[in-house]
Design a protein around this motif. Structure first.
Motif, PDB file in Angstrom:
ATOM      1  N   LEU A  27       0.809  -1.214   0.000  1.00  0.00           N
ATOM      2  CA  LEU A  27       0.000   0.000   0.000  1.00  0.00           C
ATOM      3  C   LEU A  27       0.847   1.270   0.000  1.00  0.00           C
ATOM      4  N   THR A  28       2.100   1.191   0.450  1.00  0.00           N
ATOM      5  CA  THR A  28       2.947   2.384   0.407  1.00  0.00           C
ATOM      6  C   THR A  28       3.320   2.770  -1.025  1.00  0.00           C
ATOM      7  N   HIS A  29       3.048   1.875  -1.971  1.00  0.00           N
ATOM      8  CA  HIS A  29       3.315   2.171  -3.383  1.00  0.00           C
ATOM      9  C   HIS A  29       2.045   2.608  -4.120  1.00  0.00           C
ATOM     10  N   VAL A  30       0.897   2.510  -3.487  1.00  0.00           N
ATOM     11  CA  VAL A  30      -0.372   2.838  -4.132  1.00  0.00           C
ATOM     12  C   VAL A  30      -0.556   4.351  -4.171  1.00  0.00           C
ATOM     13  N   PRO A  31      -0.984   4.931  -5.291  1.00  0.00           N
ATOM     14  CA  PRO A  31      -1.209   6.378  -5.361  1.00  0.00           C
ATOM     15  C   PRO A  31      -2.184   6.841  -4.289  1.00  0.00           C
ATOM     16  N   PRO A  32      -1.938   8.010  -3.699  1.00  0.00           N
ATOM     17  CA  PRO A  32      -2.801   8.497  -2.602  1.00  0.00           C
ATOM     18  C   PRO A  32      -4.277   8.578  -2.957  1.00  0.00           C
ATOM     19  N   ILE A  33      -4.609   8.984  -4.169  1.00  0.00           N
ATOM     20  CA  ILE A  33      -6.016   9.131  -4.540  1.00  0.00           C
ATOM     21  C   ILE A  33      -6.738   7.785  -4.485  1.00  0.00           C
ATOM     22  N   SER A  34      -6.007   6.669  -4.699  1.00  0.00           N
ATOM     23  CA  SER A  34      -6.606   5.338  -4.584  1.00  0.00           C
ATOM     24  C   SER A  34      -6.768   4.930  -3.131  1.00  0.00           C
ATOM     25  N   LEU A  35      -5.858   5.369  -2.260  1.00  0.00           N
ATOM     26  CA  LEU A  35      -5.968   5.049  -0.840  1.00  0.00           C
ATOM     27  C   LEU A  35      -7.252   5.619  -0.251  1.00  0.00           C
ATOM     28  N   ARG A  44      -9.784  -1.554   9.642  1.00  0.00           N
ATOM     29  CA  ARG A  44      -8.339  -1.700   9.804  1.00  0.00           C
ATOM     30  C   ARG A  44      -7.586  -0.856   8.783  1.00  0.00           C
ATOM     31  N   LEU A  45      -8.086  -0.819   7.531  1.00  0.00           N
ATOM     32  CA  LEU A  45      -7.453   0.028   6.520  1.00  0.00           C
ATOM     33  C   LEU A  45      -7.636   1.500   6.853  1.00  0.00           C
ATOM     34  N   ASP A  46      -8.823   1.853   7.322  1.00  0.00           N
ATOM     35  CA  ASP A  46      -9.080   3.246   7.684  1.00  0.00           C
ATOM     36  C   ASP A  46      -8.126   3.698   8.790  1.00  0.00           C
ATOM     37  N   ASP A  47      -7.935   2.836   9.794  1.00  0.00           N
ATOM     38  CA  ASP A  47      -7.002   3.161  10.883  1.00  0.00           C
ATOM     39  C   ASP A  47      -5.567   3.258  10.366  1.00  0.00           C
ATOM     40  N   LEU A  48      -5.215   2.383   9.434  1.00  0.00           N
ATOM     41  CA  LEU A  48      -3.863   2.403   8.878  1.00  0.00           C
ATOM     42  C   LEU A  48      -3.582   3.730   8.186  1.00  0.00           C
ATOM     43  N   PHE A  49      -4.554   4.226   7.420  1.00  0.00           N
ATOM     44  CA  PHE A  49      -4.331   5.451   6.656  1.00  0.00           C
ATOM     45  C   PHE A  49      -4.337   6.687   7.544  1.00  0.00           C
ATOM     46  N   ASN A  50      -4.759   6.528   8.798  1.00  0.00           N
ATOM     47  CA  ASN A  50      -4.645   7.621   9.768  1.00  0.00           C
ATOM     48  C   ASN A  50      -3.337   7.549  10.563  1.00  0.00           C
ATOM     49  N   ASP A  51      -2.562   6.530  10.311  1.00  0.00           N
ATOM     50  CA  ASP A  51      -1.327   6.291  11.054  1.00  0.00           C
ATOM     51  C   ASP A  51      -0.205   7.141  10.457  1.00  0.00           C
ATOM     52  N   LYS A  52       0.390   7.994  11.279  1.00  0.00           N
ATOM     53  CA  LYS A  52       1.464   8.872  10.817  1.00  0.00           C
ATOM     54  C   LYS A  52       2.650   8.076  10.267  1.00  0.00           C
ATOM     55  N   THR A  53       2.953   6.945  10.895  1.00  0.00           N
ATOM     56  CA  THR A  53       4.078   6.129  10.440  1.00  0.00           C
ATOM     57  C   THR A  53       3.848   5.614   9.033  1.00  0.00           C
ATOM     58  N   PHE A  54       2.620   5.168   8.737  1.00  0.00           N
ATOM     59  CA  PHE A  54       2.318   4.680   7.392  1.00  0.00           C
ATOM     60  C   PHE A  54       2.482   5.804   6.370  1.00  0.00           C
ATOM     61  N   ILE A  55       1.960   6.976   6.667  1.00  0.00           N
ATOM     62  CA  ILE A  55       2.075   8.094   5.738  1.00  0.00           C
ATOM     63  C   ILE A  55       3.541   8.465   5.536  1.00  0.00           C
ATOM     64  N   ASP A  56       4.318   8.453   6.628  1.00  0.00           N
ATOM     65  CA  ASP A  56       5.750   8.757   6.533  1.00  0.00           C
ATOM     66  C   ASP A  56       6.463   7.771   5.608  1.00  0.00           C
ATOM     67  N   ASN A  57       6.035   6.513   5.645  1.00  0.00           N
ATOM     68  CA  ASN A  57       6.703   5.472   4.868  1.00  0.00           C
ATOM     69  C   ASN A  57       6.221   5.393   3.428  1.00  0.00           C
ATOM     70  N   HIS A  58       5.163   6.122   3.088  1.00  0.00           N
ATOM     71  CA  HIS A  58       4.652   6.072   1.723  1.00  0.00           C
ATOM     72  C   HIS A  58       5.694   6.629   0.762  1.00  0.00           C
ATOM     73  N   LYS A  59       5.809   6.007  -0.385  1.00  0.00           N
ATOM     74  CA  LYS A  59       6.880   6.352  -1.325  1.00  0.00           C
ATOM     75  C   LYS A  59       6.711   7.742  -1.931  1.00  0.00           C
ATOM     76  N   LEU A  60       5.508   8.302  -1.871  1.00  0.00           N
ATOM     77  CA  LEU A  60       5.272   9.622  -2.468  1.00  0.00           C
ATOM     78  C   LEU A  60       5.142  10.723  -1.418  1.00  0.00           C
ATOM     79  N   THR A  61       5.533  10.439  -0.187  1.00  0.00           N
ATOM     80  CA  THR A  61       5.431  11.441   0.867  1.00  0.00           C
ATOM     81  C   THR A  61       6.456  12.556   0.645  1.00  0.00           C
TER      82      THR A  61
END
Length: 388
Positions: A27-35, A44-61
């Protein structure tokens, strides 16, 4: 094991259930608009996308936005410093940006007579027309009321002002799109301050929990600084009675208020003479109304040999942008020729300084930005997402 088992956590059918760590990595490779669309699949996905660590690790951050006379750029910090061009998704609107400000989940992108509420990560923007009845009108910030609501349920508002004999402020609901006069009411606080005129150190406020905060002072001959805030629920200004820990401040110093760890404040000061940097943070989260219980702590003091000034002598109104993350201090500022640099400090040492050579025009305006998956209210792409 049933090989056709549905992976309920992701809403995807596969031959076998993937480890959750691998799902996160994919999911860190998925475009943000798809997330944004995936948020409705499961909690669980909704909670993940609210997680600062996940956003930090996204490849397009990315963590900084810079705008020159002709172009807009994003700057990623990890794993290396990378500059990319951005677009506001509105043809011909990218030029002549006057100011950028990080406001809650969005950016405020201001031109001379209009402004945009912008989510650069989702590539969404919505333009706001200024109050045309006032030639000097400028949009100053974004906030929301109903502070306890989820982001997608908030009622976002903007606030603007113009100068007459004094500053006149007007709020606007992003749904109603019309500016209204703001009848200023008496604020909480010391009656002895009632007749004093407050001067803002910077025009655009810092957003925290839907409210806007400004560094301000009462007397130019006695530059002791404090905070004032605007509450979008009550549509009132309040004096936030906590004197800033910087003490007396010279106008040529760097002095920047930021949000720290999502619910506190950080204050950076650099002396224009010695170049020494001091950073303070509030001890506890900001959840009080008048600032009486706010306690500032010294977070770091830096005296780095030959460290540059973060505010040039010629453009003293151009304050640095910065954020504190994992014991790092990351700063963006322009040198005396107007070229932007990124400075990274860790454990009181300057570990990296990089000149952003791909930013073509000098003296860009810039700000920090933490990516958000909240769609811009009323933007065309938000309406499209609601129909998916």
């Amino acid at each position: 094991m049933d090989s056709t088992k549905t992976i309920k956590e992701t809403g995807v059918q596969d031959q076998e259930q993937l480890p959750w760590e691998l799902v996160e990595e994919i999911l860190t490779h998925v475009p943000p608009i798809s997330l944004v669309r995936f948020r409705t699949v499961c909690k669980r996905l909704d909670d993940l996308f609210n997680d600062k660590t996940f956003i930090d690790n996204h490849k397009l951050t990315f963590r900084f936005i810079l705008a020159t006379k002709s172009k807009i750029y994003s700057v990623s910090i990890d794993p290396k410093i990378m500059v990319r061009e951005l677009t506001l998704a509105v043809t011909g609107k990218e030029s002549d940006i006057k100011h950028l400000a990080d406001c809650n989940e969005f950016l405020l992108c201001r031109k001379k007579k209009e402004a945009a509420v912008w989510n650069p990560w989702l590539k969404q923007s919505r333009w706001i027309k200024a109050d045309v009845s006032q030639c000097s009108f400028e949009v100053d910030g974004i906030g929301y009321d109903n502070h306890n609501m989820r982001a997608e349920e908030r009622r976002y508002k903007t606030i603007g002002s113009y100068l007459k004999n004094h500053s006149v402020w007007k709020p606007q609901s992003l749904k109603e799109e019309s500016w209204k006069d703001l009848k200023l009411k008496a604020s909480r606080g010391d009656k002895s301050l009632k007749d004093k005129v407050t001067t803002l150190f910077t025009r655009c406020g810092v957003s925290l929990h839907g409210n806007l905060y400004w560094i301000a002072f009462y007397d130019k001959t006695d530059l002791l600084y404090h905070l004032i805030n605007f509450d979008f629920s009550s549509e009132r200004f309040y004096t936030f009675f906590c004197d800033l820990p910087c003490g007396m401040n010279h106008p040529r110093n760097a002095l920047v208020l930021r949000v720290f760890k999502g619910d506190r404040f950080a204050l950076l000061k650099q002396c224009y003479k010695t170049k020494k940097i001091e950073i303070w943070v509030t001890k506890n989260k900001i959840n009080v109304e008048d600032g009486d219980d706010v306690v500032w702590m010294n977070f770091r003091t830096l005296s780095i040999p030959n460290f540059p000034g973060l505010v040039s002598n010629e453009y003293s109104s151009s304050q640095p942008s910065y954020f504190i993350d994992d014991k790092r201090l990351v700063m963006c500022s322009c040198d005396e020729t107007g070229h932007p640099w990124i400075y990274i400090v860790k454990e009181n040492k300057l570990i990296s300084k990089v000149k952003l050579n791909s930013v073509v025009d000098p003296w860009p305006v810039h700000c920090t930005y933490f990516p958000s998956l909240v769609p811009v209210p009323g933007s065309p792409r938000e309406e499209a997402l609601l129909q998916v």
